[in-house]
Design an enzyme around this catalytic site. Structure first.
Site, short mmCIF file in Angstrom:
data_model
loop_
_atom_site.label_atom_id
_atom_site.label_comp_id
_atom_site.label_asym_id
_atom_site.label_seq_id
_atom_site.Cartn_x
_atom_site.Cartn_y
_atom_site.Cartn_z
N ASP A 29 -1.68 -14.88 -11.09
CA ASP A 29 -0.85 -13.52 -11.28
C ASP A 29 0.07 -13.54 -10.24
OD1 ASP A 29 -2.21 -13.14 -8.71
OD2 ASP A 29 -3.97 -12.24 -9.61
N ASP A 31 2.23 -11.13 -7.62
CA ASP A 31 2.66 -9.80 -6.74
C ASP A 31 3.77 -9.92 -6.30
OD1 ASP A 31 -0.68 -9.50 -6.28
OD2 ASP A 31 -0.18 -11.54 -6.00
N ASP A 109 -2.53 -12.25 5.36
CA ASP A 109 -3.73 -12.66 5.65
C ASP A 109 -3.57 -14.13 6.26
OD1 ASP A 109 -3.32 -13.45 3.10
OD2 ASP A 109 -5.41 -13.03 2.45
P1 ATP Z 1 -4.82 -15.59 -6.13
O1 ATP Z 1 -4.12 -14.29 -6.93
O2 ATP Z 1 -4.35 -16.95 -6.42
O3 ATP Z 1 -6.39 -15.64 -6.01
P2 ATP Z 1 -3.29 -14.47 -4.10
O4 ATP Z 1 -3.05 -15.03 -2.50
O5 ATP Z 1 -2.14 -13.90 -4.65
O6 ATP Z 1 -4.22 -15.26 -4.42
P3 ATP Z 1 -4.39 -11.58 -4.05
O7 ATP Z 1 -5.74 -11.09 -3.74
O8 ATP Z 1 -3.60 -11.77 -5.37
O9 ATP Z 1 -4.24 -13.22 -3.55
O10 ATP Z 1 -3.38 -11.08 -3.03
C1 ATP Z 1 -2.06 -11.19 -2.84
C2 ATP Z 1 -1.37 -11.11 -1.44
O11 ATP Z 1 -1.87 -10.05 -0.68
C3 ATP Z 1 -2.03 -12.23 -0.58
O12 ATP Z 1 -1.40 -13.32 -1.11
C4 ATP Z 1 -1.96 -11.99 0.83
O13 ATP Z 1 -0.42 -12.18 1.03
C5 ATP Z 1 -2.06 -10.33 0.40
N1 ATP Z 1 -3.61 -10.01 0.91
C6 ATP Z 1 -4.51 -10.12 -0.20
N2 ATP Z 1 -5.95 -9.74 0.36
C7 ATP Z 1 -5.70 -9.42 1.92
C8 ATP Z 1 -6.38 -9.05 2.98
N3 ATP Z 1 -7.54 -8.83 2.69
N4 ATP Z 1 -5.63 -9.04 4.13
C9 ATP Z 1 -4.25 -9.24 4.23
N5 ATP Z 1 -3.53 -9.57 3.05
C10 ATP Z 1 -3.99 -9.75 2.09
MG MG Z 2 -2.33 -12.98 -6.62
#
Ligand code: ATP
Ligand code: MG
Length: 407
Positions: A29, A31, A109
């Site tokens: 996805d 962001d 994170d």
């Molecule tokens: P994927 O969508 O592939 O599972 P992602 O890294 O995009 O991985 P998401 O849950 O979509 O994970 O979150 C998007 C972004 O938001 C992360 O890459 C991170 O930068 C931030 N993020 C998400 N959760 C947290 C958290 N618990 N603490 C700090 N930052 C976060």
């Molecule tokens: Mg994501």
């Protein structure tokens, strides 16, 4: 991003989208981070919905995709404002302070998740040295790991998720803290944990993720009953059953086939449900099916204390369980009704797992496999002569529905 830019705002791709593209993987996805407030985003996009549990976010829809659009957030370091408060253990309670792009980077994170793709000059903005970690395959928390885990314990399971998914190693200090701080997961809202657990198990690398979670002793905070069942050493069924269920799911995801979490939860919680049903049956002298229903209810409500499985998954899970008993009755209308049951496919797949793990006889699996392959006349013959009781008389017969794959 261009629409934000044309309206005078910044709009950058961030998180998994950037990370996965840089790694040559297909992002799951996208962001977007922006200096526009959620309300300003809403004004710009008709297909926009503001959501917000912990954070206020704009969900912008493009066809089937939802782009999560978040306003730059402050780090909160040293901030005493009302909108950013920590509880006694240092957990973030509210986090709605807007900040600059750089502040936004530092409160993310992991370094590999804090890379921004900038459409102004097609560059990647990297405040936290994430590019180097990406190159070296390192999952490194931004800042002090203990503090960041305490702020939000879900980061521990995210570390494990990315380690399994990307095949990266967790940086030393962050890894050490995993062994020591898992208990903090008990304080995370069970509904939020469920969302994370779903991502953990449906990532296509469920087997590795499960093994890593067990390795760091985090698994028991997500599935306490399963962990207990796995700890009973003389009991090898659940190990095999769970491992098979996870690898089946991984294989299906790899083939692009649909998967349902209900099947996985059925496998994870089966041994507990089965053992409890047996106890209830003996102490209360109930028929097996009733005992299982009772046991299932206690399992679901107890599980809700750690990872709350929503009804849309727990109901089919319980149905998969309750159909298991019926596979042994292979004669007459009741057996026929089972074959036509809308949940037959998932229940059958689950029965195969039970056979593979040694809990049921191979012959049972063979019979039900064969009956699906033969024509109707042969089926009638098999139902007429199948072993087992014909079931209780005058059972309501369910209408034959289109059989669909439920797994
Ligand atoms: P994927 O969508 O592939 O599972 P992602 O890294 O995009 O991985 P998401 O849950 O979509 O994970 O979150 C998007 C972004 O938001 C992360 O890459 C991170 O930068 C931030 N993020 C998400 N959760 C947290 C958290 N618990 N603490 C700090 N930052 C976060
Ligand atoms: Mg994501």
């Amino acid at each position: 991003m261009y629409r934000l830019k044309n309206a005078g705002f910044k709009g950058l791709l961030v998180g998994g989208g950037v990370r996965d593209l840089l790694l040559g993987r297909e992002p799951k996805d996208f962001d977007v981070a922006t200096d526009a407030t959620p309300e300003q985003v809403e004004d710009l996009f008709r297909n926009c919905r503001l959501i917000g549990r912990r954070f206020r976010l704009a969900h912008v829809r493009f066809g089937r995709e939802i782009i999560e659009t978040a306003t730059f957030r402050g780090t909160g370091d040293g901030s005493e404002s009302d909108d950013h408060s920590l509880n006694d253990e240092g957990r973030v309670l509210r986090d709605n302070v807007y900040g600059s792009l750089e502040e936004d980077a530092w409160r993310r994170d992991f370094t590999i998740n804090a890379l921004y793709y900038n459409i102004e000059d097609f560059s990647v903005i990297d405040y936290t040295n994430g590019m180097e970690d990406l190159r070296n395959g390192v999952i490194r928390l931004i800042g002090e790991p203990e503090k960041r885990y305490r702020e939000d314990p879900v980061r521990m399971i995210r570390a494990v998720r990315f380690a399994a998914k990307l095949g990266f190693r967790i940086h030393e200090q962050a890894e050490q803290a995993l062994f020591e701080m898992g208990h903090l997961l008990q304080e995370v809202a069970p509904a939020r944990l469920f969302d994370e657990v779903l991502k953990l198990l449906m990532s296509g690398v469920g087997v590795q993720t499960f093994e890593l979670l067990r390795h760091y002793d985090l698994f028991r905070y997500l599935f306490p009953m399963t962990d207990e069942a796995l700890a009973q050493e003389e009991n090898t069924f659940p190990h095999i059953l769970i491992a098979r269920a996870l690898s089946n799911t991984d294989a299906r995801i790899a083939e692009g086939k649909p998967v349902t979490p209900a099947f996985l939860f059925a496998a994870l919680l089966w041994d507990t449900a089965r053992q409890r049903a047996e106890q209830i049956r003996q102490t209360e002298d109930l028929p097996a099916s009733l005992a299982l229903q009772r046991a299932a209810a206690t399992v679901v409500s107890e599980q809700a204390g750690s990872t709350a499985v929503p009804k849309r998954f727990s109901l089919p899970m319980r149905e998969i369980w309750s159909l298991q008993d019926r596979f042994s009755h292979r004669r007459g209308r009741r057996a026929k009704a089972l074959l036509a049951h809308k949940r037959f496919r998932a229940a059958y797949d689950f029965m195969l797992l039970r056979v593979e793990s040694g809990e049921a006889e191979q012959e049972l699996a063979d019979w039900w496999t064969l009956i699906q392959e033969v024509d109707e006349t042969e089926q009638e013959k098999m139902f007429a002569s199948g072993p087992g009781a014909g079931g209780r008389r005058k059972r309501r017969r369910r209408p034959a529905k289109k059989r669909e794959s439920n797994q």
